[in-house]
Write a protein that holds these residues in place. Structure first.
Motif, PDB file in Angstrom:
ATOM      1  N   ALA B   1       0.719  -1.161  -0.025  1.00 17.44           N
ATOM      2  CA  ALA B   1       0.135  -0.023   0.062  1.00 17.44           C
ATOM      3  C   ALA B   1       0.715   1.194  -0.068  1.00 17.44           C
ATOM      4  CB  ALA B   1      -0.841   0.106   0.985  1.00 17.44           C
ATOM      5  N   GLN B   2       0.228   2.605  -0.790  1.00 18.93           N
ATOM      6  CA  GLN B   2       0.982   3.506  -0.611  1.00 18.93           C
ATOM      7  C   GLN B   2       0.145   4.759  -0.505  1.00 18.93           C
ATOM      8  OE1 GLN B   2       4.543   3.802  -3.613  1.00 18.93           O
ATOM      9  NE2 GLN B   2       3.079   4.999  -4.672  1.00 18.93           N
ATOM     10  N   SER B   3       0.552   5.718   0.245  1.00 23.68           N
ATOM     11  CA  SER B   3      -0.233   7.020   0.326  1.00 23.68           C
ATOM     12  C   SER B   3       0.485   8.203   0.663  1.00 23.68           C
ATOM     13  CB  SER B   3      -1.239   6.747   1.445  1.00 23.68           C
ATOM     14  OG  SER B   3      -0.639   6.660   2.771  1.00 23.68           O
ATOM     15  N   VAL B   4       0.012   9.246   0.269  1.00 25.67           N
ATOM     16  CA  VAL B   4       0.748  10.525   0.641  1.00 25.67           C
ATOM     17  C   VAL B   4      -0.149  11.356   1.153  1.00 25.67           C
ATOM     18  CG1 VAL B   4       2.034  12.680  -0.533  1.00 25.67           C
ATOM     19  CG2 VAL B   4       2.077  10.177  -1.397  1.00 25.67           C
ATOM     20  N   THR B   5       0.355  12.191   2.274  1.00 25.12           N
ATOM     21  CA  THR B   5      -0.651  13.190   2.932  1.00 25.12           C
ATOM     22  C   THR B   5       0.203  14.368   2.913  1.00 25.12           C
ATOM     23  OG1 THR B   5      -1.550  11.359   4.501  1.00 25.12           O
ATOM     24  CG2 THR B   5      -2.010  13.655   5.002  1.00 25.12           C
ATOM     25  N   GLN B   6      -0.523  15.416   2.376  1.00 27.46           N
ATOM     26  CA  GLN B   6       0.113  16.841   2.460  1.00 27.46           C
ATOM     27  C   GLN B   6      -0.869  17.466   3.585  1.00 27.46           C
ATOM     28  OE1 GLN B   6       0.798  17.039  -2.131  1.00 27.46           O
ATOM     29  NE2 GLN B   6       1.277  19.127  -0.982  1.00 27.46           N
ATOM     30  N   LEU B   7      -0.452  17.876   4.707  1.00 26.56           N
ATOM     31  CA  LEU B   7      -1.174  18.058   5.930  1.00 26.56           C
ATOM     32  C   LEU B   7      -1.888  19.481   5.650  1.00 26.56           C
ATOM     33  CD1 LEU B   7       1.912  16.686   7.789  1.00 26.56           C
ATOM     34  CD2 LEU B   7      -0.404  15.782   8.227  1.00 26.56           C
ATOM     35  N   ASP B   8      -1.410  20.367   5.098  1.00 19.55           N
ATOM     36  CA  ASP B   8      -1.886  21.596   4.987  1.00 19.55           C
ATOM     37  C   ASP B   8      -2.727  21.817   3.173  1.00 19.55           C
ATOM     38  OD1 ASP B   8       0.725  22.175   6.721  1.00 19.55           O
ATOM     39  OD2 ASP B   8      -1.009  22.667   7.466  1.00 19.55           O
ATOM     40  N   SER B   9      -3.706  22.126   3.311  1.00 15.01           N
ATOM     41  CA  SER B   9      -4.306  22.484   1.768  1.00 15.01           C
ATOM     42  C   SER B   9      -4.021  23.945   1.230  1.00 15.01           C
ATOM     43  CB  SER B   9      -5.950  22.267   1.657  1.00 15.01           C
ATOM     44  OG  SER B   9      -6.425  23.022   2.708  1.00 15.01           O
ATOM     45  N   HIS B  10      -3.777  24.548   2.307  1.00 16.90           N
ATOM     46  CA  HIS B  10      -3.428  26.178   2.043  1.00 16.90           C
ATOM     47  C   HIS B  10      -2.255  26.522   3.267  1.00 16.90           C
ATOM     48  CE1 HIS B  10      -7.442  26.259  -0.241  1.00 16.90           C
ATOM     49  NE2 HIS B  10      -6.763  26.961  -0.613  1.00 16.90           N
ATOM     50  N   VAL B  11      -1.412  27.282   2.663  1.00 13.34           N
ATOM     51  CA  VAL B  11      -0.327  27.778   3.543  1.00 13.34           C
ATOM     52  C   VAL B  11      -0.122  29.291   2.999  1.00 13.34           C
ATOM     53  CG1 VAL B  11       2.050  27.821   4.206  1.00 13.34           C
ATOM     54  CG2 VAL B  11       1.011  25.716   4.061  1.00 13.34           C
ATOM     55  N   SER B  12      -0.255  30.409   4.033  1.00 14.48           N
ATOM     56  CA  SER B  12      -0.106  31.641   3.563  1.00 14.48           C
ATOM     57  C   SER B  12       1.225  32.287   4.471  1.00 14.48           C
ATOM     58  CB  SER B  12      -1.319  32.511   4.160  1.00 14.48           C
ATOM     59  OG  SER B  12      -1.184  33.738   3.649  1.00 14.48           O
ATOM     60  N   VAL B  13       2.444  32.916   3.685  1.00 12.83           N
ATOM     61  CA  VAL B  13       3.255  33.446   4.625  1.00 12.83           C
ATOM     62  C   VAL B  13       3.661  34.809   4.019  1.00 12.83           C
ATOM     63  CG1 VAL B  13       4.394  31.067   4.686  1.00 12.83           C
ATOM     64  CG2 VAL B  13       5.004  32.482   2.719  1.00 12.83           C
ATOM     65  N   SER B  14       4.462  35.647   4.410  1.00 13.92           N
ATOM     66  CA  SER B  14       4.602  36.856   4.118  1.00 13.92           C
ATOM     67  C   SER B  14       6.041  36.762   3.369  1.00 13.92           C
ATOM     68  CB  SER B  14       4.924  37.817   5.300  1.00 13.92           C
ATOM     69  OG  SER B  14       3.912  37.941   5.849  1.00 13.92           O
ATOM     70  N   GLU B  15       6.234  37.712   2.288  1.00 17.20           N
ATOM     71  CA  GLU B  15       7.282  37.693   1.305  1.00 17.20           C
ATOM     72  C   GLU B  15       8.528  37.878   2.527  1.00 17.20           C
ATOM     73  OE1 GLU B  15       7.359  40.874  -1.537  1.00 17.20           O
ATOM     74  OE2 GLU B  15       8.655  39.814  -2.677  1.00 17.20           O
ATOM     75  N   GLY B  16       9.546  36.900   2.269  1.00 18.13           N
ATOM     76  CA  GLY B  16      10.652  36.916   3.083  1.00 18.13           C
ATOM     77  C   GLY B  16      10.736  36.222   4.168  1.00 18.13           C
ATOM     78  N   THR B  17       9.645  35.510   4.538  1.00 20.39           N
ATOM     79  CA  THR B  17       9.592  34.587   5.653  1.00 20.39           C
ATOM     80  C   THR B  17       9.663  33.130   5.173  1.00 20.39           C
ATOM     81  OG1 THR B  17       6.964  34.632   5.572  1.00 20.39           O
ATOM     82  CG2 THR B  17       8.198  36.215   6.732  1.00 20.39           C
ATOM     83  N   PRO B  18      10.006  32.218   6.069  1.00 22.54           N
ATOM     84  CA  PRO B  18      10.194  31.036   5.910  1.00 22.54           C
ATOM     85  C   PRO B  18       8.952  30.318   5.191  1.00 22.54           C
ATOM     86  CG  PRO B  18      11.377  31.478   7.888  1.00 22.54           C
ATOM     87  CD  PRO B  18      10.619  32.722   7.636  1.00 22.54           C
ATOM     88  N   VAL B  19       9.227  29.169   4.498  1.00 24.28           N
ATOM     89  CA  VAL B  19       8.172  28.566   4.046  1.00 24.28           C
ATOM     90  C   VAL B  19       8.242  26.892   4.569  1.00 24.28           C
ATOM     91  CG1 VAL B  19       6.920  27.464   2.025  1.00 24.28           C
ATOM     92  CG2 VAL B  19       8.007  29.752   1.828  1.00 24.28           C
ATOM     93  N   LEU B  20       7.237  26.437   4.887  1.00 27.81           N
ATOM     94  CA  LEU B  20       7.383  24.798   5.404  1.00 27.81           C
ATOM     95  C   LEU B  20       6.037  24.306   4.818  1.00 27.81           C
ATOM     96  CD1 LEU B  20       8.174  22.556   6.978  1.00 27.81           C
ATOM     97  CD2 LEU B  20       6.689  23.555   9.067  1.00 27.81           C
ATOM     98  N   LEU B  21       6.095  23.452   3.845  1.00 27.22           N
ATOM     99  CA  LEU B  21       5.004  22.618   3.055  1.00 27.22           C
ATOM    100  C   LEU B  21       5.313  21.141   3.781  1.00 27.22           C
ATOM    101  CD1 LEU B  21       4.722  23.932  -0.109  1.00 27.22           C
ATOM    102  CD2 LEU B  21       3.754  24.938   1.742  1.00 27.22           C
ATOM    103  N   ARG B  22       4.284  20.594   4.543  1.00 27.78           N
ATOM    104  CA  ARG B  22       4.458  19.400   5.101  1.00 27.78           C
ATOM    105  C   ARG B  22       3.944  18.093   4.499  1.00 27.78           C
ATOM    106  NH1 ARG B  22       1.888  19.759  10.884  1.00 27.78           N
ATOM    107  NH2 ARG B  22       0.144  20.859   9.748  1.00 27.78           N
TER     108      ARG B  22
END
Lengths: 113, 115
Positions: B1-22
């Motif tokens: 079996a195989q699956s992928v879970t992206q924990l956030d459907s939307h992420v909002s950040v300010s320009e110049g700040t770090p990005v984390l997509l899980r």
């Protein structure tokens, strides 16, 4: 840099008609794939093709669908009798190895009326 | 079996700040993992890949991801967001052997970058 090309970019077809979506994979790639993305939904795997045969297909890829590599450069997806729910963006991809990245085309938007 | 879970459907950040997509995954194989980006009305572009070499993978446009087997995660990061990073990001797992490969896409994370 070589790229995957898909034609046409947009196809409009009457329900019940046959449609063929065309793809030219990157020339030295051996693995070929089709995906679809219904508007607003996730990318769904349809089929993978290697060594001139289907190696894997999803539940979506039923008898209405077929793939072919008619010559050394093209890879086609045929939908025999289109339904409204076939409306989607269809992406072709190719890869150099089974665990190597897939390179995607820009897609064909299929609209069924 | 195989699956992928992206924990956030939307992420909002300010320009110049770090990005984390899980992204978390599961696979019966020793999988390869990829991140792709999709800009509006465009195809999917490869950002980076993990194929059992170094666990910290650097990609294009300043993105990187770390493969953590113990956590079954492959999170995507960037130290400083740029307006052009606004797009949808897909985590993908590929597993199998020989010509047989099962490829599974996550549901995607839409990244919004606020000026």
């Amino acid at each position: 840099e070589p790229e995957v090309t898909q034609t046409p970019s947009h196809q409009v077809t009457q329900m019940g008609q046959e449609v063929i979506l065309r793809c030219v994979p990157i020339s030295n790639h051996l693995y070929f794939y089709w995906y679809r993305q219904i508007l607003g939904q996730k990318v769904e795997f349809l089929v993978s093709f290697y060594n001139n045969e289907i190696s894997e297909k999803s539940e979506i890829f039923d008898d209405q669908f077929s793939v072919e590599r008619p010559d050394g450069s093209n890879f086609t997806l045929k939908i025999r009798s289109t339904k409204l729910e076939d409306s989607a963006m269809y992406f072709c991809a190719s890869g150099s190895g089974s665990n190597q990245p897939q390179h995607f085309g820009d897609g064909t938007r299929l609209s069924i009326l | 079996a195989q699956s992928v879970t992206q924990l956030d459907s939307h992420v909002s950040v300010s320009e110049g700040t770090p990005v984390l997509l899980r992204c978390n995954y599961s696979s019966s194989y020793s999988p390869s993992l990829f991140w792709y980006v999709q800009h509006p009305n465009k195809g999917l572009q490869l950002l980076l890949k993990y194929t059992s070499a170094a666990t910290l993978v650097k990609g294009i446009n300043g993105f990187e991801a770390e493969f953590k087997k113990s956590e079954t995660s492959f999170h995507l990061t960037k130290p400083s967001a740029h307006m052009s990073d606004a797009a949808e990001y897909f985590c993908v797992v590929s597993g199998g052997w020989g010509g047989y490969q099962k490829v599974t896409f996550g549901t995607g994370t839409k990244l919004q970058v606020i000026p």
